[in-house]
Design a protein around this motif. Structure first.
Motif, PDB file in Angstrom:
ATOM      1  N   ILE A 122       0.488  47.635 -27.039  1.00  0.00           N
ATOM      2  CA  ILE A 122      -0.729  46.967 -27.497  1.00  0.00           C
ATOM      3  C   ILE A 122      -0.919  47.249 -28.982  1.00  0.00           C
ATOM      4  N   LEU A 123      -1.095  46.177 -29.742  1.00  0.00           N
ATOM      5  CA  LEU A 123      -1.427  46.294 -31.165  1.00  0.00           C
ATOM      6  C   LEU A 123      -2.888  45.904 -31.314  1.00  0.00           C
ATOM      7  N   ARG A 124      -3.638  46.635 -32.086  1.00  0.00           N
ATOM      8  CA  ARG A 124      -5.071  46.371 -32.229  1.00  0.00           C
ATOM      9  C   ARG A 124      -5.400  45.346 -33.305  1.00  0.00           C
ATOM     10  N   GLY A 125      -4.383  44.882 -34.015  1.00  0.00           N
ATOM     11  CA  GLY A 125      -4.618  43.854 -35.022  1.00  0.00           C
ATOM     12  C   GLY A 125      -3.317  43.446 -35.681  1.00  0.00           C
ATOM     13  N   VAL A 126      -3.381  42.368 -36.434  1.00  0.00           N
ATOM     14  CA  VAL A 126      -2.207  41.841 -37.124  1.00  0.00           C
ATOM     15  C   VAL A 126      -1.649  42.864 -38.109  1.00  0.00           C
ATOM     16  N   ASP A 127      -2.510  43.693 -38.699  1.00  0.00           N
ATOM     17  CA  ASP A 127      -2.034  44.688 -39.665  1.00  0.00           C
ATOM     18  C   ASP A 127      -1.051  45.671 -39.030  1.00  0.00           C
ATOM     19  N   GLU A 128      -1.240  46.008 -37.764  1.00  0.00           N
ATOM     20  CA  GLU A 128      -0.311  46.911 -37.089  1.00  0.00           C
ATOM     21  C   GLU A 128       1.069  46.268 -36.929  1.00  0.00           C
ATOM     22  N   LEU A 129       1.115  44.963 -36.924  1.00  0.00           N
ATOM     23  CA  LEU A 129       2.388  44.251 -36.807  1.00  0.00           C
ATOM     24  C   LEU A 129       3.264  44.473 -38.044  1.00  0.00           C
ATOM     25  N   ARG A 130       2.643  44.639 -39.180  1.00  0.00           N
ATOM     26  CA  ARG A 130       3.412  44.877 -40.408  1.00  0.00           C
ATOM     27  C   ARG A 130       4.319  46.099 -40.247  1.00  0.00           C
ATOM     28  N   ASN A 143      11.112  40.589 -18.927  1.00  0.00           N
ATOM     29  CA  ASN A 143      10.889  41.843 -18.218  1.00  0.00           C
ATOM     30  C   ASN A 143      11.528  43.033 -18.936  1.00  0.00           C
ATOM     31  N   LYS A 144      12.633  42.798 -19.650  1.00  0.00           N
ATOM     32  CA  LYS A 144      13.366  43.897 -20.288  1.00  0.00           C
ATOM     33  C   LYS A 144      12.967  44.138 -21.740  1.00  0.00           C
ATOM     34  N   THR A 145      12.599  43.099 -22.448  1.00  0.00           N
ATOM     35  CA  THR A 145      12.358  43.223 -23.889  1.00  0.00           C
ATOM     36  C   THR A 145      11.008  43.871 -24.169  1.00  0.00           C
ATOM     37  N   THR A 146      10.846  44.347 -25.377  1.00  0.00           N
ATOM     38  CA  THR A 146       9.550  44.889 -25.791  1.00  0.00           C
ATOM     39  C   THR A 146       8.586  43.737 -25.992  1.00  0.00           C
ATOM     40  N   LYS A 147       7.425  43.875 -25.404  1.00  0.00           N
ATOM     41  CA  LYS A 147       6.365  42.881 -25.555  1.00  0.00           C
ATOM     42  C   LYS A 147       5.245  43.522 -26.353  1.00  0.00           C
ATOM     43  N   TYR A 148       4.864  42.868 -27.444  1.00  0.00           N
ATOM     44  CA  TYR A 148       3.709  43.304 -28.223  1.00  0.00           C
ATOM     45  C   TYR A 148       2.583  42.334 -27.919  1.00  0.00           C
ATOM     46  N   VAL A 149       1.428  42.878 -27.639  1.00  0.00           N
ATOM     47  CA  VAL A 149       0.260  42.036 -27.413  1.00  0.00           C
ATOM     48  C   VAL A 149      -0.828  42.491 -28.382  1.00  0.00           C
ATOM     49  N   VAL A 150      -1.341  41.541 -29.147  1.00  0.00           N
ATOM     50  CA  VAL A 150      -2.413  41.842 -30.101  1.00  0.00           C
ATOM     51  C   VAL A 150      -3.732  41.619 -29.378  1.00  0.00           C
ATOM     52  N   LEU A 186       5.960  38.553 -29.070  1.00  0.00           N
ATOM     53  CA  LEU A 186       4.610  38.844 -29.538  1.00  0.00           C
ATOM     54  C   LEU A 186       3.655  37.814 -28.958  1.00  0.00           C
ATOM     55  N   PHE A 187       2.566  38.303 -28.376  1.00  0.00           N
ATOM     56  CA  PHE A 187       1.564  37.426 -27.771  1.00  0.00           C
ATOM     57  C   PHE A 187       0.166  37.847 -28.191  1.00  0.00           C
ATOM     58  N   GLY A 188      -0.737  36.898 -28.152  1.00  0.00           N
ATOM     59  CA  GLY A 188      -2.153  37.212 -28.137  1.00  0.00           C
ATOM     60  C   GLY A 188      -2.520  37.565 -26.706  1.00  0.00           C
ATOM     61  N   ARG A 189      -3.712  38.098 -26.490  1.00  0.00           N
ATOM     62  CA  ARG A 189      -4.088  38.571 -25.163  1.00  0.00           C
ATOM     63  C   ARG A 189      -4.068  37.467 -24.106  1.00  0.00           C
ATOM     64  N   VAL A 190      -4.612  36.302 -24.401  1.00  0.00           N
ATOM     65  CA  VAL A 190      -4.698  35.233 -23.390  1.00  0.00           C
ATOM     66  C   VAL A 190      -3.306  34.782 -22.962  1.00  0.00           C
ATOM     67  N   SER A 191      -2.432  34.492 -23.921  1.00  0.00           N
ATOM     68  CA  SER A 191      -1.068  34.075 -23.570  1.00  0.00           C
ATOM     69  C   SER A 191      -0.327  35.193 -22.848  1.00  0.00           C
ATOM     70  N   PHE A 192      -0.544  36.436 -23.286  1.00  0.00           N
ATOM     71  CA  PHE A 192       0.093  37.575 -22.622  1.00  0.00           C
ATOM     72  C   PHE A 192      -0.310  37.629 -21.153  1.00  0.00           C
ATOM     73  N   GLU A 193      -1.597  37.496 -20.880  1.00  0.00           N
ATOM     74  CA  GLU A 193      -2.056  37.567 -19.494  1.00  0.00           C
ATOM     75  C   GLU A 193      -1.513  36.404 -18.672  1.00  0.00           C
ATOM     76  N   GLU A 194      -1.384  35.219 -19.271  1.00  0.00           N
ATOM     77  CA  GLU A 194      -0.790  34.083 -18.564  1.00  0.00           C
ATOM     78  C   GLU A 194       0.684  34.356 -18.260  1.00  0.00           C
ATOM     79  N   MET A 195       1.409  34.879 -19.238  1.00  0.00           N
ATOM     80  CA  MET A 195       2.828  35.197 -19.047  1.00  0.00           C
ATOM     81  C   MET A 195       3.002  36.300 -17.997  1.00  0.00           C
ATOM     82  N   ARG A 196       2.169  37.320 -18.102  1.00  0.00           N
ATOM     83  CA  ARG A 196       2.240  38.451 -17.164  1.00  0.00           C
ATOM     84  C   ARG A 196       1.965  37.997 -15.737  1.00  0.00           C
TER      85      ARG A 196
END
Length: 183
Positions: free
Chosen positions: A99-107, A78-85, A50-60
């Motif tokens: 892509i998750l649009r908010g923390v609530d979707e993570l629940r 590369n293989k695992t599911t990546k969730y980016v809020v 699970l990443f926020g957008r900035v960390s996700f883009e750095e990792m990507r």
């Protein structure tokens, strides 16, 4: 319910903001095989990151391009599911990304069957996860460095639930893993 685990590299004084202090454990000639083995176990026990957008883009921008990684991190990411809020990201441009649009979707994601979900970096997101009381475990890789300034993991300590220490693991490099779970 799946566990949500926050994994962070952190200094002795609680700073998690990336800086050159990582060099302490990454110096030439420092044996990291014990650290790599533990990371391998953590990766095997998770099927999502699970990443926020900035960390996700750095990792990507970094991990998919690694061709000589012997740690297994490249293959895992590369293989695992990546969730980016993110409220702005439209096309993740990295396979297996949701892509998750908010923390609530993570629940809802946590309610699905599966292994651990690991959040790393993403300080803004991690602060939101802490505030929403969603973190089951903290894995802190403590580096033997005092940074003095920088963003801290527990910026608002009043919101942290009681934690119990479940593991300490010193590594040859001088890094120490501290694992805490909610009490």
């Amino acid at each position: 319910m799946r566990d949500l685990i926050v994994t962070e590299n952190i200094t002795l004084d609680g700073v998690i903001e990336a800086a050159d202090w990582f060099a302490v454990a990454n110096a030439e000639g420092v044996d990291q095989s014990d650290l790599t083995a533990v990371l391998g176990t953590h990766m095997a026990n998770s099927d999502a990151v699970l990443f926020g957008r900035v960390s996700f883009e750095e990792m990507r921008g970094y991990w998919p391009k690694q061709t000589d990684d012997t740690t297994g991190v490249t293959d895992h990411l590369n293989k695992t599911t990546k969730y980016v809020v993110s409220s702005t990201l439209e096309d993740p441009e990295w396979e297996n990304t949701v892509i998750l649009r908010g923390v609530d979707e993570l629940r809802a994601v946590r309610e699905q069957p599966g292994k651990d979900i690991v959040a790393t970096g993403s300080i803004q997101l991690v602060h939101a996860l802490i505030a929403a009381d969603l973190v089951d475990e903290y894995r802190l890789f403590v580096y033997p460095v005092v940074q003095g300034t920088g963003r801290r993991l527990f910026a608002d300590a009043a919101r942290i639930p009681s934690l119990r220490l479940v593991e300490t693991h010193p590594f040859t490099s001088g890094v120490v893993l501290l694992r805490y779970r909610r009490s």
